[in-house]
Structure formats: C-alpha cells, structure tokens
Scaffold this motif. Structure first.
Motif, PDB file in Angstrom:
ATOM      1  N   ARG A  31       6.807  49.945  12.252  1.00 14.65           N
ATOM      2  CA  ARG A  31       5.388  50.291  12.114  1.00 14.65           C
ATOM      3  C   ARG A  31       4.482  49.236  12.745  1.00 14.65           C
ATOM      4  N   ASP A  32       5.000  48.588  13.802  1.00 15.71           N
ATOM      5  CA  ASP A  32       4.222  47.519  14.419  1.00 15.71           C
ATOM      6  C   ASP A  32       3.258  48.022  15.484  1.00 15.71           C
ATOM      7  N   LYS A  33       3.544  49.190  16.067  1.00 17.40           N
ATOM      8  CA  LYS A  33       2.665  49.744  17.092  1.00 17.40           C
ATOM      9  C   LYS A  33       2.820  51.256  17.115  1.00 17.40           C
ATOM     10  N   VAL A  34       1.700  51.973  16.985  1.00 21.17           N
ATOM     11  CA  VAL A  34       1.709  53.432  17.048  1.00 21.17           C
ATOM     12  C   VAL A  34       0.912  53.862  18.272  1.00 21.17           C
ATOM     13  N   TYR A  35       1.546  54.651  19.132  1.00 22.32           N
ATOM     14  CA  TYR A  35       0.894  55.134  20.346  1.00 22.32           C
ATOM     15  C   TYR A  35       0.414  56.567  20.143  1.00 22.32           C
ATOM     16  N   LYS A  36      -0.664  56.917  20.861  1.00 26.69           N
ATOM     17  CA  LYS A  36      -1.277  58.233  20.700  1.00 26.69           C
ATOM     18  C   LYS A  36      -1.563  58.832  22.072  1.00 26.69           C
ATOM     19  N   THR A  37      -1.236  60.117  22.236  1.00 27.82           N
ATOM     20  CA  THR A  37      -1.526  60.787  23.500  1.00 27.82           C
ATOM     21  C   THR A  37      -1.800  62.271  23.277  1.00 27.82           C
ATOM     22  N   ARG A  38      -2.671  62.821  24.116  1.00 31.32           N
ATOM     23  CA  ARG A  38      -2.906  64.265  24.153  1.00 31.32           C
ATOM     24  C   ARG A  38      -2.340  64.874  25.435  1.00 31.32           C
ATOM     25  N   VAL A  39      -1.709  64.033  26.256  1.00 31.86           N
ATOM     26  CA  VAL A  39      -1.115  64.514  27.509  1.00 31.86           C
ATOM     27  C   VAL A  39       0.372  64.724  27.264  1.00 31.86           C
ATOM     28  N   TRP A  40       0.733  65.947  26.902  1.00 35.32           N
ATOM     29  CA  TRP A  40       2.124  66.222  26.582  1.00 35.32           C
ATOM     30  C   TRP A  40       2.438  67.700  26.757  1.00 35.32           C
ATOM     31  N   ALA A  41       3.709  67.973  26.863  1.00 39.74           N
ATOM     32  CA  ALA A  41       4.279  69.317  26.830  1.00 39.74           C
ATOM     33  C   ALA A  41       5.596  69.172  26.080  1.00 39.74           C
ATOM     34  N   LEU A  47       1.702  58.285  28.339  1.00 38.96           N
ATOM     35  CA  LEU A  47       0.847  57.353  27.610  1.00 38.96           C
ATOM     36  C   LEU A  47      -0.045  56.610  28.587  1.00 38.96           C
ATOM     37  N   SER A  48      -1.288  56.350  28.161  1.00 42.44           N
ATOM     38  CA  SER A  48      -2.238  55.618  29.008  1.00 42.44           C
ATOM     39  C   SER A  48      -2.573  54.243  28.454  1.00 42.44           C
ATOM     40  N   ASP A  49      -1.918  53.851  27.358  1.00 45.37           N
ATOM     41  CA  ASP A  49      -2.220  52.546  26.755  1.00 45.37           C
ATOM     42  C   ASP A  49      -0.940  51.816  26.375  1.00 45.37           C
ATOM     43  N   TYR A  50       0.116  51.994  27.177  1.00 48.28           N
ATOM     44  CA  TYR A  50       1.416  51.446  26.795  1.00 48.28           C
ATOM     45  C   TYR A  50       1.512  49.957  27.112  1.00 48.28           C
ATOM     46  N   ASP A  51       1.867  49.161  26.105  1.00 45.32           N
ATOM     47  CA  ASP A  51       2.016  47.718  26.296  1.00 45.32           C
ATOM     48  C   ASP A  51       3.290  47.204  25.630  1.00 45.32           C
ATOM     49  N   GLY A  52       4.290  48.090  25.507  1.00 47.96           N
ATOM     50  CA  GLY A  52       5.539  47.718  24.844  1.00 47.96           C
ATOM     51  C   GLY A  52       6.550  47.101  25.791  1.00 47.96           C
ATOM     52  N   PRO A 121      -3.027  65.599  19.122  1.00 46.15           N
ATOM     53  CA  PRO A 121      -2.386  64.377  19.610  1.00 46.15           C
ATOM     54  C   PRO A 121      -0.961  64.229  19.086  1.00 46.15           C
ATOM     55  N   LEU A 122      -0.127  63.603  19.905  1.00 45.54           N
ATOM     56  CA  LEU A 122       1.181  63.145  19.451  1.00 45.54           C
ATOM     57  C   LEU A 122       1.053  61.668  19.115  1.00 45.54           C
ATOM     58  N   LEU A 123       1.586  61.270  17.979  1.00 44.22           N
ATOM     59  CA  LEU A 123       1.613  59.864  17.595  1.00 44.22           C
ATOM     60  C   LEU A 123       3.070  59.446  17.460  1.00 44.22           C
ATOM     61  N   PHE A 124       3.434  58.342  18.106  1.00 41.85           N
ATOM     62  CA  PHE A 124       4.820  57.920  17.969  1.00 41.85           C
ATOM     63  C   PHE A 124       4.940  56.406  17.966  1.00 41.85           C
ATOM     64  N   SER A 125       6.015  55.956  17.367  1.00 45.42           N
ATOM     65  CA  SER A 125       6.380  54.543  17.386  1.00 45.42           C
ATOM     66  C   SER A 125       7.872  54.455  17.673  1.00 45.42           C
ATOM     67  N   VAL A 126       8.303  53.308  18.170  1.00 44.60           N
ATOM     68  CA  VAL A 126       9.718  53.103  18.465  1.00 44.60           C
ATOM     69  C   VAL A 126      10.472  52.867  17.163  1.00 44.60           C
ATOM     70  N   ALA A 127      11.635  53.490  17.017  1.00 49.45           N
ATOM     71  CA  ALA A 127      12.516  53.265  15.864  1.00 49.45           C
ATOM     72  C   ALA A 127      13.793  52.604  16.370  1.00 49.45           C
ATOM     73  N   TYR A 128      14.286  51.636  15.623  1.00 47.66           N
ATOM     74  CA  TYR A 128      15.457  50.874  16.058  1.00 47.66           C
ATOM     75  C   TYR A 128      16.698  51.341  15.310  1.00 47.66           C
ATOM     76  N   ARG A 129      17.731  51.686  16.065  1.00 46.25           N
ATOM     77  CA  ARG A 129      18.989  52.152  15.488  1.00 46.25           C
ATOM     78  C   ARG A 129      19.773  50.959  14.935  1.00 46.25           C
ATOM     79  N   THR A 130      20.344  51.120  13.743  1.00 45.88           N
ATOM     80  CA  THR A 130      21.095  50.020  13.151  1.00 45.88           C
ATOM     81  C   THR A 130      22.443  49.821  13.837  1.00 45.88           C
TER      82      THR A 130
END
Length: 209
Positions: A31-41, A47-52, A121-130
């Motif tokens: 939950r350290d960074k949530v990205y948001k976009t309306r450009v999707w199918a 994404l237009s604000d990606y800094d990961g 909008p789609l909202l997503f964050s990266v999830a890390y696999r154990t």
C-alpha cells in the motif's frame, strides 16, 4: 513408566508458527503507492504518472480496483513499455478472477455504446509474491521499494483465487540480494488475517507442503 519428554506448549506453538511454507503463494500489498488511470481497455492500460521501479519487459503482480466498486482483484501484468523521462507506462494484464473480467467488460461496454462516456478509473498497486511465509513473517521477492532494515510498516496480505485478505503490521528484518528479497517479521495480525492463514495452511497440507 517414564514417558517421552513433553515439549513446553510455548515451544510447540513457536515451532509450528515458524514453519516456512512456499505454497500457496501469498500476495503482499504494501500500500505504498496507488496508481490511477482512465486510459484502459480490458487487458491493458496506460499510466501517465508512473514513478515506480518496473522497467520495459518486466512481469509483475498487482492489485486492481475498478471505479467505485468495493471489490479488489489480483492480476498478472507485463510492462510493455516504460518511459521514465515522461513517467508513462503501457502494460497488459490478466485478472485472476472471472468476476473481475465480467466487471471490466460491463464498464467497457458502456464506453463502446457511447464513445463520449467516461470510463471509471482503474486503481492499482503492485503486490509482491511470497518466496516463503509463516505465522511469524514472510519473504517476498523482486522488491524494488525503499523500506530499510528495522523500519516498521503496515500492509495487506491476499490469497489468490479468493476474496480473503487481512491487515498486518511488520518490521523489516533483512534484505536478500539473490532474489531482490525483503524479509519481515509480523508485529500484529488481525483476526481476518489469521482466518486467511488457516485457509492457506489447509491448501499447503492438501498439496503436500
């Protein structure tokens, strides 16, 4: 008759608690960074604000929320192109859930029938696999974040193919360069998290883990 020495209850619990399991994989959402976009199918987004830390060609797992729906879905993604200068990323993705795919198709059908309509909008964050996990902590791989040893943090644990998730608080204990890993020890778990662990342990036993 002299019986076998009995382990102290606390020691027995600790042994079970520290048994490391590799399957099933759990997914750690920091939950350290949530990205948001309306450009999707369905199956792709930009994404237009990606800094990961993902680069072009990287595969990743993410947590996706669609519009105002309370449902959250896991997905497998592929970063088709990352432009660090302009902070843009184009990615393809595949949801783990049929319910999520149906919801995406439902929202996108509105756009197809009315091109002037706005997509939710789609909202997503990266999830890390154990890499492995137990009731005392976890090791995740491919971690590119900034958490340091000794730092405390909060997050969510999710179990694939279910809607089960739970909150936790943990402390970073080590970094593992060979897998770009981060190892953490739990400080607190919610009842929902314990319930999810119970389900995961039954899955592990059924798989012979």
């Amino acid at each position: 008759m002299i019986g076998r020495p009995q382990a102290k209850p606390g020691a027995a619990r600790a042994k079970v608690r520290d048994k490391r399991l590799t399957m099933p994989n759990l997914f750690i959402d920091l939950r350290d960074k949530v990205y948001k976009t309306r450009v999707w199918a369905p199956g792709k987004f930009i994404l237009s604000d990606y800094d990961g830390g993902l680069g072009t060609g990287d595969d990743f797992t993410g947590v996706l929320k669609i519009g105002g729906s309370p449902k959250v879905f896991l997905f497998d993604g592929h970063a088709a192109r990352v432009d660090f200068i302009n902070k843009k990323m184009a990615a393809s993705f595949e949801l783990h859930s049929a319910e999520g795919n149906e919801l995406l198709a439902k929202y996108y059908a509105v756009k197809e029938n009315n091109p002037t309509a706005d997509l939710p909008p789609l909202l997503f964050s990266v999830a890390y696999r154990t890499v492995n996990w137990s009731l005392s902590g976890f090791l995740i791989g491919e971690y590119g974040g900034k958490l340091t040893i000794g730092q405390q943090f909060s997050g969510m644990i999710r179990l694939d193919k279910t809607n089960k998730a739970g909150f936790f608080r943990a402390e970073v204990k080590r970094h593992v360069p060979s897998v770009r890993g981060l190892g953490a020890q739990f400080l607190s778990l919610t009842p929902e998290t314990f319930e999810m662990f119970e389900i995961a342990m039954k899955k592990s036993e059924a798989a012979g883990g």
